[in-house]
Design a protein around this motif. Structure first.
Motif, mmCIF file in Angstrom:
data_model
loop_
_atom_site.group_PDB
_atom_site.id
_atom_site.type_symbol
_atom_site.label_atom_id
_atom_site.label_comp_id
_atom_site.label_asym_id
_atom_site.label_seq_id
_atom_site.Cartn_x
_atom_site.Cartn_y
_atom_site.Cartn_z
ATOM 1 N N ARG A 1 -3.442 -11.649 -9.209
ATOM 2 C CA ARG A 1 -2.554 -11.725 -8.043
ATOM 3 C C ARG A 1 -1.532 -12.849 -8.243
ATOM 4 N N ASN B 1 1.230 -13.376 -7.020
ATOM 5 C CA ASN B 1 1.879 -13.834 -5.788
ATOM 6 C C ASN B 1 1.106 -14.952 -5.093
ATOM 7 N N PRO C 1 7.588 -7.765 -5.591
ATOM 8 C CA PRO C 1 8.407 -8.435 -4.566
ATOM 9 C C PRO C 1 7.825 -8.183 -3.185
ATOM 10 N N MET C 2 7.872 -9.205 -2.337
ATOM 11 C CA MET C 2 7.266 -9.105 -1.011
ATOM 12 C C MET C 2 8.345 -9.293 0.042
ATOM 13 N N ASN D 1 -0.212 -6.510 -1.903
ATOM 14 C CA ASN D 1 0.850 -6.486 -2.914
ATOM 15 C C ASN D 1 0.665 -7.694 -3.832
ATOM 16 N N GLN E 1 5.019 -9.764 -16.778
ATOM 17 C CA GLN E 1 4.007 -9.621 -15.743
ATOM 18 C C GLN E 1 3.044 -8.494 -16.079
ATOM 19 N N TYR F 1 0.733 -17.767 -6.123
ATOM 20 C CA TYR F 1 1.467 -19.027 -6.298
ATOM 21 C C TYR F 1 2.385 -19.308 -5.113
ATOM 22 N N GLN F 2 2.659 -18.285 -4.302
ATOM 23 C CA GLN F 2 3.461 -18.522 -3.109
ATOM 24 C C GLN F 2 2.707 -19.364 -2.086
ATOM 25 N N SER G 1 1.453 -8.534 -6.932
ATOM 26 C CA SER G 1 2.399 -9.060 -7.923
ATOM 27 C C SER G 1 3.853 -8.697 -7.689
ATOM 28 N N ILE H 1 -0.504 -10.624 0.164
ATOM 29 C CA ILE H 1 -0.703 -10.694 -1.290
ATOM 30 C C ILE H 1 -1.824 -9.740 -1.713
#
Length: 511
Positions: free
Chosen positions: A440, A442, A489-490, A485, A95, A444-445, A487, A482
């Protein structure tokens, strides 16, 4: 094991065929003084991905014959991303590496030691043209009397569409798809077969007429792939791609899904699954008690071969499978010869002649800053010329771009033109989209959330309107998290809150 040996055999056939044709090609391509040993030089060719371990295969495919024909030119292969460098990294290390493929390609082309030629796919071409990194080829082709009309229109038009009607690259082969249909099922149901230039709406109307039976006796109107079932959401995204609909805006701050256009797409595909026009996983469950385990049967679970799907989208190499099946079907209990043909893949009336099921992955372009532009053009011309095209035409897995080498497979009869007219999907915002996803990860979530909401529709837990409204609300909340944050863990995001969902491979979709 069978696949491994088949792959090895194909590679040896390629090498053997290449050597057999080497002498006439050398005669055609050599030009006297060009092989002067005192005029030795290096041509640097960039690839998007690669490593030293697979370089020999790339050379067999693209450069060996050129080097034989031009003995004073040495080829150096330079991958933009050497995947062995990150092969053993942790997820966090990968990453942090920020291996954006387009960024890496541009570094190859603009660095202190720029490459001369770039081998790329159609998803990268537009971005390189926008940044003026590729040399236009039209004047060179005209000077050497190379007629673009000798090439498949879909290939030339697809390339030109990304370059303001100019050619910035050429491709010796491409991977088209077509709509394959079972003539026997159409005849049995007294339905006219699909016609040329069929639209998606026409296809789905046909598919509804062809659905019959229940349970193990069911026949389905259509499948998006030869196996009959993949992921409903992924099928929907590939289907809708030419419409250029977006999940969120260009800043990834606001969802753009609760619209009549998205509602129509979700309704169309979800209803086809709920009505079992498209087969679901449950529809295709196999009674393994009745499977002959004494004989290898690769066609057992493929809906087009076992008579479960009247129509299917598949790429050019599917013809090999049909040929193999029709030569061996008598060995398989309960299976019969396939009477079939093809038409072009369906397209939208809003985007006629354009499809996400057409791929170009071997485009060759010349770096605008190439240190060795003359040899670069010599290579691109050779790679896309008639001598090399004759060799590539022996491949049964890709279609040659030169029209004169396109022909029906020996011993078969089908509509070969179905593979030559549909253009690949074009997206001028590809680089901006990929940049945003790189910055970013994240994001993809959002796609996993979309998959979860779409499955609620198929499972009759929500209407399309309800699911899109919920997707919009949850998506807007997730986009803000996102943004803060990009990239890491969320906390509070994932399966418990948004339904999670497995990783899915779809194109970024932003406005």
């Amino acid at each position: 094991m069978t696949t491994f040996y088949a792959s090895k055999a194909r590679k040896w056939v390629l090498v053997g065929t290449s050597l057999a044709m080497l002498v006439p090609i050398l005669a055609a391509c050599s030009d006297g003084g060009s092989n002067d040993p005192n005029n030795r030089r290096t041509l640097r060719i960039g690839t998007m991905y690669g490593s030293s371990s697979d370089e020999s295969y790339f050379r067999q495919q693209y450069t060996d014959l050129f080097e034989f024909a031009n003995s004073n030119i040495d080829i150096e292969i330079v991958p933009a991303i050497d995947y062995t460098e990150s092969q053993f990294n942790t997820a966090e290390e990968n990453q942090n590496n920020n291996n954006d493929p387009i960024k890496k390609v541009k570094e190859l082309m603009t660095g202190a030691n720029p490459i001369d030629v770039m081998i790329l796919d159609s998803g990268v071409l537009g971005s390189l043209i926008q940044d003026n990194l590729l040399m236009p080829l039209d004047a060179k082709m005209k000077e050497d009397k190379i007629d673009p009309n000798d090439y498949v229109p879909a290939v030339i038009d697809g390339i030109k569409a990304q370059g303001d009607d100019q050619l910035y690259a050429l491709a010796p082969t491409y991977t088209p798809s077509a709509l394959f249909y079972n003539k026997k099922i159409f005849s049995k149901m007294n339905v006219s077969p699909p016609q040329e230039n069929i639209t998606w709406d026409q296809l789905f109307n046909l598919a509804r007429q062809l659905k019959s039976g229940e349970g193990k006796d069911a026949t389905f109107g259509f499948s998006f792939n030869q196996w009959g079932y993949s992921d409903p959401y992924n099928d929907m995204i590939n289907y809708a791609a030419p419409l250029q609909l977006k999940l969120f805006d260009s800043n990834a701050e606001k969802m753009t899904v609760n619209t009549p256009q998205w509602e129509n797409v979700w309704t169309t595909i979800s209803q086809l699954y709920k009505d079992h026009i498209l087969p679901t996983t449950e529809d295709l469950q196999i009674d393994y008690n009745n499977v002959d385990n004494t004989r290898y049967n690769p066609f057992q679970q493929q809906t087009f071969f076992n008579g479960k799907s009247a129509m299917v989208i598949a790429n050019y190499s599917f013809i090999n499978d049909i040929d193999s099946y029709n030569k061996n079907y008598q060995k398989f209990e309960g299976m019969e010869a396939l009477d079939w043909d093809v038409v072009q893949v369906p397209t939208f009336s809003e985007a006629p002649g354009v499809s996400s099921y057409i791929y170009m992955s071997s485009l060759a372009g010349i770096n605008a800053k190439a240190p060795n532009p003359d040899d670069a053009w010599k290579f691109v011309k050779f790679m896309n010329g008639k001598d090399w095209g004759k060799l590539k035409s022996r491949s049964s897995y890709e279609m040659p771009a030169l029209k004169e080498f396109i022909k029906v497979k020996d011993g078969m009869s089908y509509n070969i033109d179905a593979f030559t007219t549909t253009k690949p999907i074009l997206n001028s915002n590809t680089y901006a989209e990929q940049q945003l996803y790189t910055e970013r990860p994240n994001l993809y979530q959002i796609q996993s959330l979309a998959q979860t909401e779409f499955n609620k529709v198929i499972q009759n837990e929500m209407t399309v309107k309800e699911a899109l409204a919920e997707f919009e609300t949850k998506g807007n909340d997730l986009l803000q998290k996102i943004k803060l944050n990009p990239s890491g863990p969320m906390e509070g995001v994932g399966g418990d809150v948004y339904g999670g969902g497995g990783a899915i491979e779809i194109k970024p979709m932003i406005d």
